[in-house]
Design a protein around this motif. Structure first.
Motif, PDB file in Angstrom:
ATOM      1  N   ALA A  66      30.389 -15.595  11.147  1.00 29.73           N
ATOM      2  CA  ALA A  66      31.480 -14.730  11.604  1.00 29.73           C
ATOM      3  C   ALA A  66      32.682 -15.567  12.007  1.00 29.73           C
ATOM      4  O   ALA A  66      33.841 -15.231  11.686  1.00 29.73           O
ATOM      5  CB  ALA A  66      31.011 -13.859  12.766  1.00 29.73           C
ATOM      6  N   ALA A  67      32.430 -16.669  12.694  1.00 31.13           N
ATOM      7  CA  ALA A  67      33.530 -17.567  13.076  1.00 31.13           C
ATOM      8  C   ALA A  67      34.176 -18.178  11.838  1.00 31.13           C
ATOM      9  O   ALA A  67      35.407 -18.326  11.772  1.00 31.13           O
ATOM     10  CB  ALA A  67      33.008 -18.668  13.997  1.00 31.13           C
ATOM     11  N   GLU A  68      33.376 -18.512  10.845  1.00 26.07           N
ATOM     12  CA  GLU A  68      33.888 -19.133   9.623  1.00 26.07           C
ATOM     13  C   GLU A  68      34.878 -18.230   8.897  1.00 26.07           C
ATOM     14  O   GLU A  68      35.892 -18.694   8.370  1.00 26.07           O
ATOM     15  CB  GLU A  68      32.718 -19.483   8.697  1.00 26.07           C
ATOM     16  CG  GLU A  68      33.110 -20.102   7.368  1.00 26.07           C
ATOM     17  CD  GLU A  68      33.522 -21.560   7.481  1.00 26.07           C
ATOM     18  OE1 GLU A  68      33.901 -22.138   6.448  1.00 26.07           O
ATOM     19  OE2 GLU A  68      33.479 -22.128   8.582  1.00 26.07           O
ATOM     20  N   ILE A  69      34.593 -16.917   8.870  1.00 27.82           N
ATOM     21  CA  ILE A  69      35.510 -16.007   8.172  1.00 27.82           C
ATOM     22  C   ILE A  69      36.546 -15.404   9.122  1.00 27.82           C
ATOM     23  O   ILE A  69      37.354 -14.564   8.715  1.00 27.82           O
ATOM     24  CB  ILE A  69      34.751 -14.887   7.423  1.00 27.82           C
ATOM     25  CG1 ILE A  69      33.984 -13.981   8.387  1.00 27.82           C
ATOM     26  CG2 ILE A  69      33.815 -15.493   6.372  1.00 27.82           C
ATOM     27  CD1 ILE A  69      33.340 -12.773   7.694  1.00 27.82           C
ATOM     28  N   GLY A  70      36.513 -15.826  10.380  1.00 29.73           N
ATOM     29  CA  GLY A  70      37.560 -15.460  11.316  1.00 29.73           C
ATOM     30  C   GLY A  70      37.512 -14.048  11.843  1.00 29.73           C
ATOM     31  O   GLY A  70      38.552 -13.435  12.081  1.00 29.73           O
ATOM     32  N   VAL A  71      36.299 -13.506  12.054  1.00 30.79           N
ATOM     33  CA  VAL A  71      36.193 -12.143  12.591  1.00 30.79           C
ATOM     34  C   VAL A  71      35.608 -12.164  13.995  1.00 30.79           C
ATOM     35  O   VAL A  71      34.740 -12.980  14.310  1.00 30.79           O
ATOM     36  CB  VAL A  71      35.353 -11.227  11.673  1.00 30.79           C
ATOM     37  CG1 VAL A  71      35.984 -11.140  10.293  1.00 30.79           C
ATOM     38  CG2 VAL A  71      33.905 -11.693  11.568  1.00 30.79           C
ATOM     39  N   ARG A  72      36.095 -11.258  14.845  1.00 28.26           N
ATOM     40  CA  ARG A  72      35.615 -11.142  16.219  1.00 28.26           C
ATOM     41  C   ARG A  72      35.100  -9.737  16.535  1.00 28.26           C
ATOM     42  O   ARG A  72      34.406  -9.539  17.517  1.00 28.26           O
ATOM     43  CB  ARG A  72      36.738 -11.506  17.195  1.00 28.26           C
ATOM     44  CG  ARG A  72      37.030 -13.000  17.263  1.00 28.26           C
ATOM     45  CD  ARG A  72      35.849 -13.767  17.801  1.00 28.26           C
ATOM     46  NE  ARG A  72      36.077 -15.206  17.849  1.00 28.26           N
ATOM     47  CZ  ARG A  72      35.165 -16.084  18.202  1.00 28.26           C
ATOM     48  NH1 ARG A  72      33.945 -15.674  18.541  1.00 28.26           N
ATOM     49  NH2 ARG A  72      35.426 -17.378  18.208  1.00 28.26           N
ATOM     50  N   LYS A  73      35.469  -8.766  15.705  1.00 27.40           N
ATOM     51  CA  LYS A  73      34.999  -7.394  15.903  1.00 27.40           C
ATOM     52  C   LYS A  73      34.191  -6.992  14.681  1.00 27.40           C
ATOM     53  O   LYS A  73      34.703  -7.006  13.563  1.00 27.40           O
ATOM     54  CB  LYS A  73      36.171  -6.432  16.097  1.00 27.40           C
ATOM     55  CG  LYS A  73      36.937  -6.648  17.396  1.00 27.40           C
ATOM     56  CD  LYS A  73      38.006  -5.578  17.577  1.00 27.40           C
ATOM     57  CE  LYS A  73      38.708  -5.739  18.919  1.00 27.40           C
ATOM     58  NZ  LYS A  73      39.708  -4.664  19.150  1.00 27.40           N
ATOM     59  N   VAL A  74      32.929  -6.627  14.894  1.00 26.77           N
ATOM     60  CA  VAL A  74      32.042  -6.344  13.772  1.00 26.77           C
ATOM     61  C   VAL A  74      31.279  -5.046  13.995  1.00 26.77           C
ATOM     62  O   VAL A  74      31.136  -4.576  15.124  1.00 26.77           O
ATOM     63  CB  VAL A  74      31.042  -7.494  13.540  1.00 26.77           C
ATOM     64  CG1 VAL A  74      31.765  -8.819  13.340  1.00 26.77           C
ATOM     65  CG2 VAL A  74      30.034  -7.595  14.692  1.00 26.77           C
ATOM     66  N   ALA A  75      30.793  -4.491  12.911  1.00 32.78           N
ATOM     67  CA  ALA A  75      29.830  -3.396  12.953  1.00 32.78           C
ATOM     68  C   ALA A  75      28.476  -3.964  12.547  1.00 32.78           C
ATOM     69  O   ALA A  75      28.400  -4.817  11.659  1.00 32.78           O
ATOM     70  CB  ALA A  75      30.244  -2.276  12.015  1.00 32.78           C
ATOM     71  N   VAL A  76      27.425  -3.509  13.195  1.00 33.59           N
ATOM     72  CA  VAL A  76      26.069  -3.943  12.864  1.00 33.59           C
ATOM     73  C   VAL A  76      25.316  -2.769  12.246  1.00 33.59           C
ATOM     74  O   VAL A  76      25.187  -1.705  12.859  1.00 33.59           O
ATOM     75  CB  VAL A  76      25.322  -4.458  14.108  1.00 33.59           C
ATOM     76  CG1 VAL A  76      23.849  -4.691  13.787  1.00 33.59           C
ATOM     77  CG2 VAL A  76      25.970  -5.742  14.624  1.00 33.59           C
ATOM     78  N   ALA A  77      24.842  -2.964  11.022  1.00 29.52           N
ATOM     79  CA  ALA A  77      24.033  -1.969  10.327  1.00 29.52           C
ATOM     80  C   ALA A  77      22.631  -2.555  10.192  1.00 29.52           C
ATOM     81  O   ALA A  77      22.371  -3.362   9.299  1.00 29.52           O
ATOM     82  CB  ALA A  77      24.628  -1.647   8.956  1.00 29.52           C
ATOM     83  N   ALA A  78      21.754  -2.180  11.101  1.00 30.75           N
ATOM     84  CA  ALA A  78      20.437  -2.812  11.201  1.00 30.75           C
ATOM     85  C   ALA A  78      19.336  -1.883  10.692  1.00 30.75           C
ATOM     86  O   ALA A  78      19.387  -0.671  10.883  1.00 30.75           O
ATOM     87  CB  ALA A  78      20.151  -3.202  12.642  1.00 30.75           C
ATOM     88  N   THR A  79      18.334  -2.481  10.098  1.00 27.40           N
ATOM     89  CA  THR A  79      17.151  -1.721   9.690  1.00 27.40           C
ATOM     90  C   THR A  79      16.281  -1.391  10.889  1.00 27.40           C
ATOM     91  O   THR A  79      15.504  -0.443  10.859  1.00 27.40           O
ATOM     92  CB  THR A  79      16.324  -2.541   8.696  1.00 27.40           C
ATOM     93  OG1 THR A  79      16.014  -3.802   9.298  1.00 27.40           O
ATOM     94  CG2 THR A  79      17.078  -2.771   7.393  1.00 27.40           C
TER      95      THR A  79
END
Length: 244
Positions: A113-126
């Motif tokens: 996530a840090a590598e692509i520069g994102v700080r706000k994410v959605a989690v789609a978990a099984t």
């Protein structure tokens, strides 16, 4: 040749690794050893046992014999349930036993996530939502805000391993959120290697999946740089992989 070692719990989506090796089509090898998972259950007590030092240590010698230059515990839930400090202790112990740089899928997500520069994410978990909530806490320790959490409620990795393209796309769509800069799919039991381009096209944003980030993390540990757009935005960064 670069040989990257993976400890993989049980049998479900382990064929993502030879698929990724084939996609990379280079001198990178991805040897994988199966660990004994005990009870196949997305339940905190079972996951803590699955990720215990004794169970992980059992596969290390085979990876060393395969020439592995780094080892990654290819399991998200069996690492994040320990919390940030516990997960760090887990990989420190693994590194000591293996005599190699080590990490886990949970740390791979944070670093990717840090590598692509994102700080706000959605989690789609099984996983069931109570288990997925531990991943949210783990990401918070890395300064990553989860703006939306989807827990599909699947109890076993064996069931997750039967999901195909349509189920994976549906999970990602249901877990997405307008405020999310990326969507994370945290389960190495989920086949995703063949669908990364489809996922990102469907959502219009980066998608990070467990087996994808696990391979990327192993590359990072060995300072190996790889660019492969079919493996998603993560594999198109410049540089794609940074030194540890």
């Amino acid at each position: 040749m670069t040989s990257l070692g993976f400890l993989y719990p049980g049998h479900s989506a382990e064929d993502d690794y030879p698929r990724i090796e084939q996609i990379l089509a280079s001198d990178i090898r991805l040897p994988l050893v199966h660990t004994d998972i005990g009870e196949d259950a997305h339940r905190v007590d079972a996951l803590l046992e699955m990720g215990s030092a004794k169970r992980l240590a059992g596969g290390v010698e085979e990876l060393r014999l395969a020439g592995a230059e780094a080892v990654v515990w290819a399991c998200t839930s069996g690492s994040f349930v320990f919390g940030w400090e516990g997960a760090q202790e887990q990989v420190d112990n693994l590194a000591a036993v293996a005599g190699l740089p080590a990490s886990s899928t949970s740390f791979a997500f944070a670093r990717a996530a840090a590598e692509i520069g994102v700080r706000k994410v959605a989690v789609a978990a099984t996983y069931p939502k109570d288990v997925a909530a531990h991943f949210v806490s783990f990401l918070a320790s890395a300064g990553i805000e989860v703006v939306s959490l989807k827990g599909a409620g699947v109890i076993t990795a064996a069931e997750v391993g039967t999901w195909g393209r349509e189920e994976v796309l549906r999970l990602a769509r249901e877990g997405d959120h307008p405020d999310a800069e990326a969507v994370l799919l945290p389960d190495t039991a989920l086949h995703t290697a063949a669908y990364l381009r489809d996922l990102e096209e469907a959502l219009g944003k980066p998608v990070l999946t467990a087996n994808q980030v696990t391979v990327w993390e192993a590359l990072r540990l060995t300072s190996r740089k790889v660019r492969e757009p079919s493996l998603g935005t993560l594999f198109t960064q410049k540089p794609v992989v940074t030194a540890p």
